[in-house]
Design an enzyme around this catalytic site. Structure first.
Site, short mmCIF file in Angstrom:
data_model
loop_
_atom_site.label_atom_id
_atom_site.label_comp_id
_atom_site.label_asym_id
_atom_site.label_seq_id
_atom_site.Cartn_x
_atom_site.Cartn_y
_atom_site.Cartn_z
N ASP A 93 -66.86 -34.28 -50.30
CA ASP A 93 -67.23 -35.65 -50.65
C ASP A 93 -68.70 -35.92 -50.37
OD1 ASP A 93 -67.29 -38.31 -51.25
OD2 ASP A 93 -65.88 -38.93 -49.70
N ASP B 273 -71.42 -39.86 -56.34
CA ASP B 273 -70.35 -39.57 -55.38
C ASP B 273 -69.33 -38.60 -55.97
OD1 ASP B 273 -68.47 -39.62 -53.38
OD2 ASP B 273 -67.94 -41.73 -53.61
#
Length: 430
Positions: free
Chosen positions: A75, A284
């Site tokens: 992430d 992201d």
């Protein structure tokens, strides 16, 4: 705040060049694969699907001495890496710190606890045992807590000792079925505790294919003749702490959006963070789709509907909102061989552009049929409906784009490329 929505699956099969050790290899290449949870595991209410994550983006490696196999969500929107450290009836894929000789808990008095945690959204505290206690929360309502610790994270035959992470022993998940498939999360943002920062690589890249679920994750320099020049846009730096600005995210400046050849008639000011820091644009890998703040989303939605009116039939159901933030959906006949030709949506940055075309513009809602039609939703959503004060560019719109995050020069590079072919050229083909 990072979003944990739909994620990719990264399996560690092999590595390229030297092993992960000291001194660090110049290049470390990992193959990338995607995996979606079975449709039966996704809720199917009649009108609104709650905001949740139902696909994992993970890298497989080992942690501890002797090594324990773990699977971690990768992430770029998070800093602190963490592992589940306590078994529950629904959580069996955990790391056992008691079985690791190299596991060291972080005490409250250490610089790691006192200064390196400064960018975490919730301040750390001191537990009764004088250990550094962390609480993490995410936009999908998941939360975790536990203690900071260090251990050896191993890729291939060599490892990185003393890697700091969170050993989490309690919390709440919005999707326990997904969490059961992974051991934790690997934070990859620009914070001092992120995994890439601790590794010491000056840059990393990934390339995600939407064609055959192959791809690549690369730490270090991507000097390949077949990969043409990248177009770079600077990462936005913010020296002053602001309440709604994530200073360690990969933030770029979105300048405008174009639908086919038409630029949305919006002032540049709507894309610039305000005095509170709200309105930054984050890239992201932990989010699947792209989310835009209300005024920008509304303008894009209206223009896309206008340009697709001849070829797409709107789903006339104001109560249906896919994943809580995607309210523009269409009916596509079940027997239609493919989607019609759609206008490209291009996000414009200083020095670079990212275009979303074809099938990446619409996403079929799993298991949902209205009459003889399947339901497809526009893959841009409304940040306001999520309560997120930011623009977020998710990995679905990064498919077939070489994405480079250059920490050394504080910039992001992009280049359109067939990611399945890139994997084959690097010897990682399926």
């Amino acid at each position: 705040m990072p979003l944990l929505l739909l994620h990719l699956l990264l399996h560690f099969f092999t590595y390229y060049s030297l092993c992960f050790s000291s001194p660090l290899p110049k290049t470390l290449i990992l193959p990338l694969k995607t995996q979606t949870l079975p449709h039966g595991s996704i809720p199917k209410p009649s009108n609104k699907l709650s905001f949740h994550h139902n696909v994992t983006l993970t890298i497989s490696l080992t942690v501890g001495s002797p090594p324990q196999n773990v699977t971690m969500v990768l992430d770029t929107g998070s800093e602190l890496s963490w592992l589940h450290c306590k078994k529950t009836p629904t959580l069996t894929n955990v790391f056992n710190p008691l079985a690791s000789k190299s596991y060291i808990p972080v005490s409250c008095s250490t610089p790691t606890c006192r200064t390196r945690t400064r960018d975490l959204s919730i301040p750390v505290s001191c537990d009764p045992k004088k250990l550094c206690h962390a609480i993490l929360s995410y936009a999908d309502a998941s939360s975790l807590e536990g203690n900071l610790a260090s251990d050896t994270f191993q890729l291939g035959s060599s490892g990185q000792p003393g890697t700091v992470f969170g050993c989490m022993d309690s919390g709440f998940s919005s999707n326990s079925e997904e969490d059961a498939k992974t051991t934790g999360l690997m934070g990859m943002n620009r914070g001092s505790l992120s995994f890439v920062t601790q590794m010491g690589f000056p840059r990393f890249s990934y390339c995600i294919s939407g064609r055959d679920s192959s791809g690549v994750l690369l730490f270090g320099d991507a000097n390949f003749a077949w990969l043409g020049p990248l177009n770079y846009t600077p990462l936005v730096q913010m020296s002053t702490p602001l309440p709604y600005f994530d200073r360690v995210a990969y933030t770029v400046q979105l300048d405008g959006i174009r639908v086919a050849g038409k630029v949305l008639p919006l002032p540049k000011s709507v894309f610039v963070p305000d005095h509170t820091g709200a309105g930054q644009t984050m890239v992201d890998s932990g989010t699947q789709f792209t989310f835009l703040l209300g005024p920008v989303y509304t303008a894009l939605k209206n223009e896309f509907v206008l340009q697709t009116k001849p070829v797409l039939k709107l789903l006339d159901d104001p109560n249906f909102v896919f994943q809580g933030a995607m309210d523009l959906c269409f009916l596509v006949p079940v027997n239609r061989p493919g989607l019609p030709v759609l206008p490209a949506v291009t996000m414009m940055f200083k020095g670079a552009e990212m275009s979303v075309t074809g099938e990446r513009l619409l996403y079929r809602v799993p298991g949902m049929v209205r009459g003889n039609n399947q339901v497809y939703c526009f893959t841009f959503g409304n940040s306001d409906l999520l309560g997120v004060e930011a623009f977020v560019i998710g990995h679905y719109h990064q498919q077939n784009v070489w994405m480079e995050f250059d920490l050394m020069k504080s910039r992001m590079g992009v280049a359109e490329v067939r990611c399945d072919l890139a994997s084959q050229r690097l010897g990682l083909g399926t």
